[in-house]
Design an enzyme around this catalytic site. Sequence first.
Site, PDB file in Angstrom:
ATOM      1  N   LYS A   1       9.387  -1.330  14.788  1.00  0.00           N
ATOM      2  CA  LYS A   1       9.965  -0.922  13.497  1.00  0.00           C
ATOM      3  C   LYS A   1      11.013   0.162  13.713  1.00  0.00           C
ATOM      4  O   LYS A   1      12.102   0.127  13.138  1.00  0.00           O
ATOM      5  CB  LYS A   1       8.870  -0.337  12.592  1.00  0.00           C
ATOM      6  CG  LYS A   1       7.984  -1.331  11.900  1.00  0.00           C
ATOM      7  CD  LYS A   1       7.220  -0.573  10.805  1.00  0.00           C
ATOM      8  CE  LYS A   1       5.843  -1.136  10.581  1.00  0.00           C
ATOM      9  NZ  LYS A   1       5.021  -0.311   9.719  1.00  0.00           N
TER      10      LYS A   1
ATOM     11  N   GLU B   1      10.522  -4.767   4.584  1.00  0.00           N
ATOM     12  CA  GLU B   1      10.617  -6.168   4.176  1.00  0.00           C
ATOM     13  C   GLU B   1      10.278  -6.342   2.703  1.00  0.00           C
ATOM     14  O   GLU B   1      10.956  -7.055   1.955  1.00  0.00           O
ATOM     15  CB  GLU B   1       9.648  -7.032   5.004  1.00  0.00           C
ATOM     16  CG  GLU B   1       9.971  -7.125   6.482  1.00  0.00           C
ATOM     17  CD  GLU B   1       9.283  -6.067   7.316  1.00  0.00           C
ATOM     18  OE1 GLU B   1       8.976  -4.979   6.778  1.00  0.00           O
ATOM     19  OE2 GLU B   1       9.058  -6.321   8.510  1.00  0.00           O
TER      20      GLU B   1
ATOM     21  N   LYS C   1       0.840  -1.199   0.000  1.00  0.00           N
ATOM     22  CA  LYS C   1       0.000   0.000   0.000  1.00  0.00           C
ATOM     23  C   LYS C   1       0.880   1.255   0.000  1.00  0.00           C
ATOM     24  O   LYS C   1       0.682   2.160  -0.783  1.00  0.00           O
ATOM     25  CB  LYS C   1      -0.900  -0.048   1.232  1.00  0.00           C
ATOM     26  CG  LYS C   1      -1.838   1.120   1.380  1.00  0.00           C
ATOM     27  CD  LYS C   1      -2.785   0.889   2.550  1.00  0.00           C
ATOM     28  CE  LYS C   1      -3.529   2.151   2.927  1.00  0.00           C
ATOM     29  NZ  LYS C   1      -4.465   1.944   4.034  1.00  0.00           N
TER      30      LYS C   1
ATOM     31  N   GLY D   1      -4.902  -2.237   5.210  1.00  0.00           N
ATOM     32  CA  GLY D   1      -4.137  -3.384   4.721  1.00  0.00           C
ATOM     33  C   GLY D   1      -4.839  -4.711   4.973  1.00  0.00           C
ATOM     34  O   GLY D   1      -4.985  -5.545   4.071  1.00  0.00           O
ATOM     35  N   ARG D   2      -5.313  -4.919   6.199  1.00  0.00           N
ATOM     36  CA  ARG D   2      -5.929  -6.213   6.530  1.00  0.00           C
ATOM     37  C   ARG D   2      -7.350  -6.350   5.979  1.00  0.00           C
ATOM     38  O   ARG D   2      -7.991  -7.377   6.164  1.00  0.00           O
ATOM     39  CB  ARG D   2      -5.886  -6.439   8.041  1.00  0.00           C
ATOM     40  CG  ARG D   2      -6.502  -5.329   8.865  1.00  0.00           C
ATOM     41  CD  ARG D   2      -6.150  -5.462  10.347  1.00  0.00           C
ATOM     42  NE  ARG D   2      -6.621  -4.333  11.138  1.00  0.00           N
ATOM     43  CZ  ARG D   2      -5.959  -3.195  11.289  1.00  0.00           C
ATOM     44  NH1 ARG D   2      -4.810  -3.006  10.694  1.00  0.00           N
ATOM     45  NH2 ARG D   2      -6.455  -2.228  12.040  1.00  0.00           N
TER      46      ARG D   2
ATOM     47  N   GLU E   1      -5.015  -7.267  15.119  1.00  0.00           N
ATOM     48  CA  GLU E   1      -4.495  -5.945  14.753  1.00  0.00           C
ATOM     49  C   GLU E   1      -5.631  -4.915  14.802  1.00  0.00           C
ATOM     50  O   GLU E   1      -5.402  -3.736  15.050  1.00  0.00           O
ATOM     51  CB  GLU E   1      -3.856  -5.971  13.354  1.00  0.00           C
ATOM     52  CG  GLU E   1      -2.921  -4.803  13.119  1.00  0.00           C
ATOM     53  CD  GLU E   1      -2.017  -4.973  11.911  1.00  0.00           C
ATOM     54  OE1 GLU E   1      -0.793  -4.923  12.075  1.00  0.00           O
ATOM     55  OE2 GLU E   1      -2.536  -5.167  10.803  1.00  0.00           O
TER      56      GLU E   1
ATOM     57  N   HIS F   1      -5.365 -33.983  17.465  1.00  0.00           N
ATOM     58  CA  HIS F   1      -4.280 -34.839  17.936  1.00  0.00           C
ATOM     59  C   HIS F   1      -3.156 -34.015  18.537  1.00  0.00           C
ATOM     60  O   HIS F   1      -2.042 -34.491  18.686  1.00  0.00           O
ATOM     61  CB  HIS F   1      -3.760 -35.701  16.779  1.00  0.00           C
ATOM     62  CG  HIS F   1      -4.830 -36.599  16.255  1.00  0.00           C
ATOM     63  ND1 HIS F   1      -4.977 -37.909  16.661  1.00  0.00           N
ATOM     64  CD2 HIS F   1      -5.856 -36.349  15.412  1.00  0.00           C
ATOM     65  CE1 HIS F   1      -6.034 -38.430  16.054  1.00  0.00           C
ATOM     66  NE2 HIS F   1      -6.588 -37.500  15.294  1.00  0.00           N
TER      67      HIS F   1
HETATM   68  C1  G6Q Z   1      -2.637  -3.989   7.965  1.00  0.00           C
HETATM   69  C2  G6Q Z   1      -1.421  -3.322   8.359  1.00  0.00           C
HETATM   70  C3  G6Q Z   1      -0.142  -3.993   7.907  1.00  0.00           C
HETATM   71  C4  G6Q Z   1       0.242  -3.701   6.464  1.00  0.00           C
HETATM   72  C5  G6Q Z   1       1.687  -4.137   6.243  1.00  0.00           C
HETATM   73  C6  G6Q Z   1       2.155  -3.917   4.837  1.00  0.00           C
HETATM   74  O1  G6Q Z   1      -3.741  -3.593   8.199  1.00  0.00           O
HETATM   75  O2  G6Q Z   1      -1.479  -1.997   7.997  1.00  0.00           O
HETATM   76  O3  G6Q Z   1      -0.175  -5.375   8.085  1.00  0.00           O
HETATM   77  O4  G6Q Z   1      -0.615  -4.339   5.591  1.00  0.00           O
HETATM   78  O5  G6Q Z   1       2.534  -3.445   7.145  1.00  0.00           O
HETATM   79  O6  G6Q Z   1       2.072  -2.576   4.492  1.00  0.00           O
HETATM   80  P1  G6Q Z   1       2.223  -2.128   3.008  1.00  0.00           P
HETATM   81  O7  G6Q Z   1       1.131  -2.719   2.209  1.00  0.00           O
HETATM   82  O8  G6Q Z   1       2.182  -0.629   3.014  1.00  0.00           O
HETATM   83  O9  G6Q Z   1       3.568  -2.635   2.532  1.00  0.00           O
END
Ligand code: G6Q
Length: 537
Positions: free
Chosen positions: A504, A212, A206, A267-268, A353, A384
Amino acid sequence: MPGRTGLPAWKALAAHRDALANTHLRGLFAADPQRGERFAVDAAGWHLDYSKNRIDAESLRLLLALADQCDLRARIDAMWRGDKINVTEQRAALHIALRASAAEEFAVDGEDVVPEIHATLARMADFCARVRDGEWKGYTGKPIRAVVNIGIGGSDLGPVMAYEALRHYSRRDMQFRFVSNVDGTDFCEAVRDLDPSQTLFVVCSKTFTTQETLANAHAARAWLLSSLGDDRAIARHFVAVSTNAAEVAKFGIDPANMFGFRDWVGGRYSMDSAIGLSTMLAIGADNFRAMLDGFHAMDTHFHSAPFARNLPVLHGLLSIWNTNFLGVESVAILPYDQYLKRFPAYLQQLAMESNGKQVSQDGARVEYATSPLYWGEPGTNGQHSFYQLLHQGTRRATCDFIGFRTSLNPLGEQHRLLLANLVAQAEALAFGKTADDVRAEGVAEHLVPHRSFDGNRPSNVLLADALTPATLGALVALYEHSVFVQGVIWDIDSFDQWGVELGKQLAARIVPELHDASAPLTHDSSTNALIRRLRRH
Ligand code: G6Q
């Protein structure tokens, strides 16, 4: 306005919990032969049996009163209106618009966002068709046969969960891989058997600034160029999904190969936005649209059904009852379907989250528990392993059992075995086995306590006919809205995630300290010692 625990319904629920303290699910079922049918609801292809919760009609009445006293209806309307319900980031949370039909309107800041969503979907569909048909060629003229999604958090968990869940509907002559971890092992293992000339990277971020994802995207570019040797290959092997065109261009991906979405998609909550590009590449545009239709069917139900018959509302309120009144600390997500193996991990992020917060919307400390822990594994494997604790442990968990009437892979009697286990586990948790029953089986007296089951352990059962793109979409929407309902009752912002920031920041400070052995260390003695140890190695 009183805080949540001062609301009349909250106080009444606390008193009601005390009144129910000595009631067992055995008694509740004995008293009402219709209970199993009465405490059940159907929506968007899903059946929720919530009768094995420790509730009676009065509990439900009070929970619904609590929803009213927390203005749930007004908060749902605010979401639908595109209000900035993500108060700390001053953003709308309008994921429902992602699955709206072209005839509907959803506005953010006065602008209808639906046309842009459908235009992006059409571009995605066109691109996916070209890749799947082999019309889109790699740099050396060969068709794409492997897709590697690079992203993390919300830009990974939804896509990988959906791919695994809908694998039955996916192209079997193509490979789909998902790289998220900054650990180089993730990337190296994902690509080790792939042919660069036939591999497409979908870089999902996003913000397009995530450490990462950028590290893995750079590794991907180096891997590709070490084989194809020409920067011009990037345009044929990289596409981006982002809200940040400037950063995408800076990375070297042509903005013509970028698929966008807006900042009001968290994001989620983004697996049904352009972030679902790898899902669409796997299952095709028609199946992707069927998944969106499933989301939309649950959205419509959530928005319009009376709360007493509203699946996400009831599901969310039962979580409140279990968490805040019965002291349950965790929710086990137990899909009896191997295709849903990543669903517990997906839900961990969605729920924890969103609602793992300690302050209310105005910043005051909450005086009640918020999100429980979410965890789980597919059944029957979990049986199990950790089900021992669910049946006889001292920690209280609730369980969501998820299953499908028919199998996508019928194999002799196996689906019947699977379903029998699902139903049996919910029955065992609820009713247990008394010491007298154990004795009647002739068990030696010293073993009776070990072999007795208290029961009275709550669970939900969610059933659909089959795992299809539509039932998956509806299932995800059900949990999205249940999580929102819980956030409303807890008066928290379910759409921010400030809790991920500190780690972070500290990591960014430590990176150069690991690199430069002469850098002075001014952390605490433990952190300093760990850094020194890692420098030595
Ligand atoms: C989700 C969070 C988080 C995000 C990641 C990746 O709701 O905001 O999990 O999706 O940190 O972020 P980017 O899509 O910006 O790389």
